[in-house]
Design an enzyme around this catalytic site. Sequence first.
Site, short mmCIF file in Angstrom:
data_model
loop_
_atom_site.label_atom_id
_atom_site.label_comp_id
_atom_site.label_asym_id
_atom_site.label_seq_id
_atom_site.Cartn_x
_atom_site.Cartn_y
_atom_site.Cartn_z
N ASP A 154 -14.44 39.98 20.67
CA ASP A 154 -15.56 39.22 20.11
C ASP A 154 -16.84 40.04 20.16
O ASP A 154 -17.61 40.06 19.21
CB ASP A 154 -15.74 37.89 20.85
CG ASP A 154 -16.94 37.14 20.31
OD1 ASP A 154 -16.95 36.86 19.10
OD2 ASP A 154 -17.88 36.86 21.07
N HIS B 163 -19.48 23.00 24.58
CA HIS B 163 -20.15 24.12 23.92
C HIS B 163 -21.21 23.58 22.98
O HIS B 163 -20.97 22.64 22.24
CB HIS B 163 -19.15 24.97 23.12
CG HIS B 163 -19.82 26.11 22.42
ND1 HIS B 163 -20.12 27.29 23.08
CD2 HIS B 163 -20.30 26.25 21.17
CE1 HIS B 163 -20.74 28.10 22.25
NE2 HIS B 163 -20.87 27.50 21.08
N LYS C 51 -13.42 32.51 23.21
CA LYS C 51 -14.04 32.59 24.54
C LYS C 51 -13.74 31.31 25.34
O LYS C 51 -13.49 31.35 26.53
CB LYS C 51 -15.55 32.82 24.40
CG LYS C 51 -15.87 34.21 23.86
CD LYS C 51 -17.34 34.44 23.64
CE LYS C 51 -17.86 33.78 22.39
NZ LYS C 51 -19.18 34.17 21.93
N SER D 51 -14.91 33.21 17.13
CA SER D 51 -15.77 33.79 18.16
C SER D 51 -15.96 32.79 19.30
O SER D 51 -15.77 33.13 20.48
CB SER D 51 -17.11 34.16 17.51
OG SER D 51 -18.07 34.45 18.48
N ARG E 166 -20.72 42.26 12.89
CA ARG E 166 -21.20 41.14 12.05
C ARG E 166 -22.72 41.12 12.01
O ARG E 166 -23.33 40.85 10.98
CB ARG E 166 -20.67 39.81 12.61
CG ARG E 166 -19.18 39.61 12.38
CD ARG E 166 -18.65 38.46 13.23
NE ARG E 166 -19.26 37.20 12.88
CZ ARG E 166 -19.33 36.14 13.71
NH1 ARG E 166 -18.83 36.21 14.92
NH2 ARG E 166 -19.89 35.04 13.30
N1 URA Z 1 -22.01 31.90 18.82
C1 URA Z 1 -20.94 32.65 19.10
O1 URA Z 1 -20.52 32.75 20.25
N2 URA Z 1 -20.34 33.31 18.09
C2 URA Z 1 -20.77 33.24 16.80
O2 URA Z 1 -20.16 33.84 15.93
C3 URA Z 1 -21.88 32.44 16.52
C4 URA Z 1 -22.48 31.77 17.56
#
Ligand code: URA
Length: 433
Positions: free
Chosen positions: A161, A82, A187, A183, A168
């Site tokens: 999310d 990631h 995932k 978040s 947010r």
């Molecule tokens: N990327 C994400 O997937 N979530 C966040 O909160 C910030 C960046």
Amino acid sequence: MRAYDLIYRKKTGGELDEEQIRWWVEGVTAGTLPPEQSSALLMAICWRGMSTAETLALTLAMRDSGARLDLSSVPGVKVDKHSTGGVGDKATLILGPIVAACGVPCAMFSGRGLGHTGGTVDKFSSIPGLKVELTEAEFLRSLKETGFANSAQTAAIAPADRKLYALRDVTATVESIPLITASIMSKKLAGGAEALVLDVKCGGAAFMKTREEAEALAKSMVAVGKAHGMKIRALITRMEEPLGWAIGNALEVMESVEILQGQHGDSVLARLSFRFAAEMLMAGGGAGTLRDAERLVSEAVASGCALEVLKRFVALNGGDAAALEDFSRLPQAAGQEVVRADRDGFVTAIDGRALGLVAMELGAGRRELTDLLDLGVGLRIHAPVGTRVKKDDPLVTLLLGGRRPADPGQVFSAFSLSTQVPPENPWLLGVVE
Ligand code: URA
């Protein structure tokens, strides 16, 4: 349970337990909690933070809010990577096929770009015909047959999310380490990978501007991954200037293919991509030491095996693999405009964020999630940091479609020129494990 009590507890510095957190996330997912209460709780979390136990509970509750992929039918340790988002960051297109070519199954979920940062899904979507949102069966087939699978996260993964992120976004609560951790990690865990390497970007063109912030985010994500039994490591990398010569979707595919063909082997982009591939090989058990892993990576590129994996992945998922050899089959820009140096000098800095925003204005990126992209447009950088230029030498070519930047001067002013040779900045700033 009452949302009021959770908000009050967090506001006054208390800790929420697993049951409370799960109740909140389930309410958010089902839409049974008023958004003003969730917003207040998000703001309290922003100010008060969360312990590792709370962050883990939030991550797992968010993971469980939707579908989870079961990759157990594919042998081997499935690895993912990631990146917290950069400009010109096409490393996934390069390292995924390399890792797969070295025998470690690379099961990756990627995002779409927003604002000045690009997204891997958008880059892949510039390959004509390629399906970028795979079903579970297609994802597994790709992983089994090519060793590589990359897909946009489907709506079924971590729906909590999406709901929380929407709140947010409008309540100035995106910048919170536990909320970002939950978040991203929810995932990733739902995606089923057993090992994860994180690229936490740090600098003016990144989400995390300072070393301290980047390190705190890296530590938080590593702690949650480890607590869940995942093999995980984070590299903190510099994100000031764009990574590589291309910003824009089809252009970034071209640059990725060139690197897999063995070109630009010493560029920061190639070094970063190869190092991450090596880290993923180690995490997936494909190599015991960094040295061995780096040797395997070089061999996979030099032999053409990595590029072959990319072609097979594209063909299997409906894409035009011939476009990876003949770039004229990729989306093209309608016109171009060259921005030139106004004097002799060395390029000492390039403002990646500014160029990322220009690329977005041209149509390579999105201001809003619903914006449509122009996949052929972007920027081709001719003079990376350290280049000695003469007056009128090209700095960058804008590849244009129907849109133009509001202020074309932005492109020129993103380049700093000086008579002094700039010092070389390391791209790797630290490792968190
Ligand atoms: N990327 C994400 O997937 N979530 C966040 O909160 C910030 C960046």
